[in-house]
Design a protein around this motif. Structure first.
Motif, mmCIF file in Angstrom:
data_model
loop_
_atom_site.group_PDB
_atom_site.id
_atom_site.type_symbol
_atom_site.label_atom_id
_atom_site.label_comp_id
_atom_site.label_asym_id
_atom_site.label_seq_id
_atom_site.Cartn_x
_atom_site.Cartn_y
_atom_site.Cartn_z
ATOM 1 N N UNK A 214 8.817 24.516 23.999
ATOM 2 C CA UNK A 214 8.232 23.350 23.866
ATOM 3 C C UNK A 214 7.157 23.083 24.649
ATOM 4 N N UNK A 215 5.946 22.504 24.087
ATOM 5 C CA UNK A 215 4.789 22.242 24.855
ATOM 6 C C UNK A 215 5.244 21.146 25.673
ATOM 7 N N UNK A 216 4.677 21.232 26.972
ATOM 8 C CA UNK A 216 4.938 20.244 27.821
ATOM 9 C C UNK A 216 4.081 18.881 27.611
ATOM 10 N N UNK B 165 -1.554 28.520 27.308
ATOM 11 C CA UNK B 165 -1.538 28.154 28.742
ATOM 12 C C UNK B 165 0.010 27.853 29.035
ATOM 13 N N UNK B 166 0.719 26.932 28.161
ATOM 14 C CA UNK B 166 2.145 26.696 28.617
ATOM 15 C C UNK B 166 2.811 27.728 28.489
ATOM 16 N N UNK B 167 2.725 28.328 27.298
ATOM 17 C CA UNK B 167 3.638 29.797 27.142
ATOM 18 C C UNK B 167 3.497 30.624 28.572
ATOM 19 N N UNK C 123 6.023 35.447 21.128
ATOM 20 C CA UNK C 123 6.820 35.079 19.700
ATOM 21 C C UNK C 123 7.419 33.685 19.674
ATOM 22 N N UNK C 124 7.952 33.205 20.831
ATOM 23 C CA UNK C 124 8.448 31.933 20.852
ATOM 24 C C UNK C 124 7.574 30.766 20.633
ATOM 25 N N UNK C 125 6.414 31.007 21.605
ATOM 26 C CA UNK C 125 5.343 30.031 21.312
ATOM 27 C C UNK C 125 4.937 30.044 19.982
#
Length: 158
Positions: free
Chosen positions: A6-8, A107-109, A117-119
């Protein structure tokens, strides 16, 4: 159980044009701003200058990433360095949102150790602006992999 990416909530990005930068920034609840647009955008109708960004917050950095500039590893490294230096929460903006959202997810990934792939999957499920572009999805994926590999090389002394 593996937690889904999840994106913070300490990174935010624009979706659509920003017509009043100061009001938009205040409404965002952010402490800093990474602006991806150049001065050419400031001259366009509904454009925005980096000076307007600076008037909204002293915690701002401009990494010009506008089209026709190609998103590449050099830009990803510059954006990472800028985001590492800015206080949170941080607003990332481009003209309409696709590049800003790509930067936020890349960046978050990378920082959260997520598989690219999850990102991408999380971004697709959330209908994030960058997923409409295969080029941007490939850039997010490739940048996460390349920057992670580069980081591992540095840690291993290569």
């Amino acid at each position: 159980m593996i937690k889904k990416f999840e994106l913070p909530d300490d990174l935010r990005y624009n979706v659509g044009p920003i017509t009043n930068p100061t009001a938009y920034f205040k409404q965002s609840g952010c402490e800093s701003w990474l602006c991806l647009t150049g001065e050419e955008f400031a001259k366009m109708k509904n454009g925005m200058s980096f000076q307007q960004v600076q008037e909204s917050t002293p915690n701002s950095i401009n990494i010009i990433s506008d089209p026709p500039m190609t998103l590449n590893l050099d830009l990803a490294e510059q954006q990472m360095k800028a985001l590492d230096s800015l206080p949170r929460p941080t607003l990332i903006s481009c003209r309409m949102g696709p590049r800003a959202s790509a930067v936020a997810y890349m960046y978050s990934g990378l920082k959260l150790g997520a598989h690219p792939k999850d990102v991408i999957l999380a971004a697709e499920e959330a209908n994030v602006p960058f997923v409409k572009s295969d080029e941007y999805k490939a850039w997010v994926y490739d940048s996460i992999e390349a920057l992670r590999a580069k980081s591992m090389d540095i840690k291993n002394g290569d």
